[in-house]
Design a protein around this motif. Structure first.
Motif, PDB file in Angstrom:
ATOM      1  N   LEU A   1       0.835  -1.203   0.000  1.00 56.41           N
ATOM      2  CA  LEU A   1       0.000   0.000   0.000  1.00 56.41           C
ATOM      3  C   LEU A   1       0.872   1.257   0.000  1.00 56.41           C
ATOM      4  CD1 LEU A   1      -2.723  -1.123   2.576  1.00 56.41           C
ATOM      5  CD2 LEU A   1      -3.022  -0.824   0.110  1.00 56.41           C
TER       6      LEU A   1
ATOM      7  N   SER B   1       2.128   1.857  -3.443  1.00 51.29           N
ATOM      8  CA  SER B   1       1.070   2.403  -4.301  1.00 51.29           C
ATOM      9  C   SER B   1       0.876   3.894  -4.038  1.00 51.29           C
ATOM     10  CB  SER B   1      -0.244   1.663  -4.047  1.00 51.29           C
ATOM     11  OG  SER B   1      -0.112   0.277  -4.294  1.00 51.29           O
TER      12      SER B   1
ATOM     13  N   ARG C   1     -12.462  -5.528  -0.404  1.00 44.68           N
ATOM     14  CA  ARG C   1     -11.431  -4.490  -0.293  1.00 44.68           C
ATOM     15  C   ARG C   1     -10.432  -4.531  -1.452  1.00 44.68           C
ATOM     16  NH1 ARG C   1     -13.473  -0.758   1.925  1.00 44.68           N
ATOM     17  NH2 ARG C   1     -15.225  -1.835   0.989  1.00 44.68           N
ATOM     18  N   ARG C   2      -9.922  -5.710  -1.795  1.00 46.06           N
ATOM     19  CA  ARG C   2      -8.914  -5.797  -2.846  1.00 46.06           C
ATOM     20  C   ARG C   2      -9.497  -5.382  -4.188  1.00 46.06           C
ATOM     21  NH1 ARG C   2      -5.918 -11.392  -4.321  1.00 46.06           N
ATOM     22  NH2 ARG C   2      -7.998 -11.830  -5.134  1.00 46.06           N
TER      23      ARG C   2
ATOM     24  N   THR D   1     -11.898  -3.326  -4.724  1.00 43.55           N
ATOM     25  CA  THR D   1     -12.060  -1.872  -4.682  1.00 43.55           C
ATOM     26  C   THR D   1     -10.740  -1.167  -4.961  1.00 43.55           C
ATOM     27  OG1 THR D   1     -13.851  -2.104  -3.058  1.00 43.55           O
ATOM     28  CG2 THR D   1     -12.820   0.063  -3.257  1.00 43.55           C
ATOM     29  N   LEU D   2      -9.658  -1.642  -4.332  1.00 36.26           N
ATOM     30  CA  LEU D   2      -8.354  -1.025  -4.533  1.00 36.26           C
ATOM     31  C   LEU D   2      -7.890  -1.152  -5.990  1.00 36.26           C
ATOM     32  CD1 LEU D   2      -6.515  -2.182  -1.276  1.00 36.26           C
ATOM     33  CD2 LEU D   2      -7.343   0.119  -1.800  1.00 36.26           C
TER      34      LEU D   2
ATOM     35  N   ILE E   1      -7.138   2.217  -8.357  1.00 33.76           N
ATOM     36  CA  ILE E   1      -5.815   2.531  -8.906  1.00 33.76           C
ATOM     37  C   ILE E   1      -5.865   2.521 -10.435  1.00 33.76           C
ATOM     38  CG2 ILE E   1      -4.893   0.180  -8.986  1.00 33.76           C
ATOM     39  CD1 ILE E   1      -2.993   3.318  -7.840  1.00 33.76           C
TER      40      ILE E   1
ATOM     41  N   PHE F   1      -8.771   5.306  -2.747  1.00 29.25           N
ATOM     42  CA  PHE F   1      -7.669   4.375  -2.455  1.00 29.25           C
ATOM     43  C   PHE F   1      -7.088   4.650  -1.074  1.00 29.25           C
ATOM     44  CE2 PHE F   1      -3.561   2.425  -2.501  1.00 29.25           C
ATOM     45  CZ  PHE F   1      -3.684   1.325  -3.339  1.00 29.25           C
TER      46      PHE F   1
ATOM     47  N   GLY G   1      -7.440   1.903   1.628  1.00 25.82           N
ATOM     48  CA  GLY G   1      -6.116   1.387   1.956  1.00 25.82           C
ATOM     49  C   GLY G   1      -5.739   1.622   3.405  1.00 25.82           C
TER      50      GLY G   1
ATOM     51  N   VAL H   1      -0.837  -4.393  -6.351  1.00 28.95           N
ATOM     52  CA  VAL H   1      -2.082  -4.554  -5.595  1.00 28.95           C
ATOM     53  C   VAL H   1      -2.795  -5.837  -6.007  1.00 28.95           C
ATOM     54  CG1 VAL H   1      -4.394  -3.590  -5.232  1.00 28.95           C
ATOM     55  CG2 VAL H   1      -2.397  -2.089  -5.177  1.00 28.95           C
TER      56      VAL H   1
END
Length: 413
Positions: free
Chosen positions: A8, A11, A67-68, A70-71, A75, A108, A112, A174
């Motif tokens: 994170l 990123s 969550r993943r 969404t990230l 990005i 993010f 994150g 990610v």
């Protein structure tokens, strides 16, 4: 510290480079787009406004999404926003691309931060946030000066292309290295999380964060013209001085992250007071090139020394709503990043000169110091009331706190 927290942070390097690189690109953007430097400075405010609005909206909209996933989505949108900025034919298109990128960046950060906080114990929250903020600090050390260098030698659009490439690398990290985080058995409820805004300590934390950040970036946003027009340095010095700000930021983040968990209010108070002193010195000594260079380093240190504590404070006072806590912290920082450049542009347009931005920033941080003292008094008063009720009330208070923390933690696993 879990590997995912460092991913994170990496990123955030791409996000932070895009957010702050315009500080070294305002003159060429202004020339190319045929606008004034204060108008070009509004592109910094545009990004910050997008962060302010985007963080809570996207946090609420993605509350029940994995969550993943969404990230990854955020990005990706952010990277496309950089490409749109690089291709922008007009100032208006560039402005819109900054807002869209900021929405994705805000989301993010909010998601994150909540993921990072959920993966560590409460006693390591400031350290976890320091890792994420460390990505921002490294962006100031490497990314922002590199953007200024590219802008000087290859045109400002090349800096946007470079951030787009960095975003693609972040997307791969990610997608492959952030673990899958299952949705909780009890789905998060927006109405329940919104209850945190009834707490005046939350609002105090928002105001302190916005003023502390805004004061520094009121001056930092116009550092390039200050260096060339007031201090008399060649524009080739701009990337170097921006890098020094980033070096100070990285050192401040590391030290602040290690100290803040044990001495949160001490870090807040000393850091914001230091920023006030450095801003006043910058205003007084703006015509001295050596002084401006040294003070840029010191301002980077003081601003980012407080950042882990400001984030941890928000998660502490809003522990029952970790997603909204991350979104609120993001919005608070960017309220400052909106108001600071706007105030700086206002005093420049008033004919007060580029050095006046440091005085305006110092005024903001003075108010932040007063609010930190007020928050300390409220917290101590709350503890005194609990103690005055006797041992039984202490046990109840502790049980309630533990229950809240457990609920917040389990909702992210």
């Amino acid at each position: 510290m879990p590997l995912a927290v460092y991913i994170l942070g990496l990123s955030v390097f791409a996000l932070g480079t895009s957010e702050f690189m315009l500080s070294g690109l305002l003159p060429p953007i202004a020339d190319d787009m045929d606008v004034s430097i204060p108008q070009a400075g509004l592109l910094i405010s545009a990004f910050a406004i997008g962060m302010v609005v985007g963080a809570p909206l996207l946090a609420a909209g993605t509350l029940r999404m994995p969550r993943r996933t969404t990230l990854i989505a955020l990005i990706s949108v952010f990277g496309l926003g950089q490409v749109a900025g690089a291709l922008a034919p007009t100032y208006e298109v560039l402005f819109v691309s900054r807002v869209v990128s900021a929405f994705a960046c805000a989301g993010f950060w909010a998601v994150g931060a909540a993921v990072a906080i959920a993966m560590v114990p409460k006693t390591s929250r400031a350290r976890a946030m320091a890792v994420m903020i460390g990505g921002l600090s490294i962006a100031n050390v490497l990314g922002v000066p590199a953007g200024a260098f590219l802008g000087t030698h290859l045109g400002w659009r090349s800096a946007f292309w470079a951030v787009g490439a960095a975003s693609a690398i972040a997307l791969v990290g990610v997608a492959t290295l952030i673990p899958r985080i299952p949705l909780p058995e009890r789905k998060p409820e927006l109405r329940r999380e919104l209850l945190i805004y009834r707490d005046r300590q939350v609002w105090l934390a928002i105001a302190i964060t916005a003023l502390a950040a805004g004061g520094v970036f009121c001056a930092f946003s116009y550092l390039a013209p200050l260096l060339t027009d007031v201090a008399g340095l060649d524009e080739g010095w701009v990337p170097t001085v921006l890098a020094l700000f980033g070096v100070g930021a990285l050192i401040g983040t590391v030290i602040g992250g290690r100290v803040a968990d044990a001495h949160l209010f001490g870090v807040l108070l000393s850091g914001v007071v230091a920023s006030t002193v450095f801003l006043a010195a910058l205003a007084l000594l703006a015509s001295s090139a050596a002084a401006v260079v040294v003070l840029s380093l010191l301002l980077g240190f003081s601003a980012f020394f407080t950042a882990p504590a400001l984030n941890a404070r928000m998660f502490n006072v809003a522990a029952a709503a970790p997603i909204l806590a991350g979104a609120t912290a993001t919005s608070a920082f960017n309220l400052g990043n909106t108001g600071g450049p706007w105030l700086g542009g206002t005093v420049i347009d008033a004919g007060l000169g580029f050095a006046s931005t440091a005085w305006a920033g110092a005024a903001m941080t003075v108010v932040a110091v007063g609010l930190v003292a007020l928050a300390m008094r409220h917290q101590r008063a709350g503890r005194t009331r609990v103690i005055a009720k006797g041992p039984d009330s202490l046990e109840i208070q502790g049980a309630q706190t533990a229950t809240t923390a457990t609920t917040a933690d389990s909702s992210q696993r």
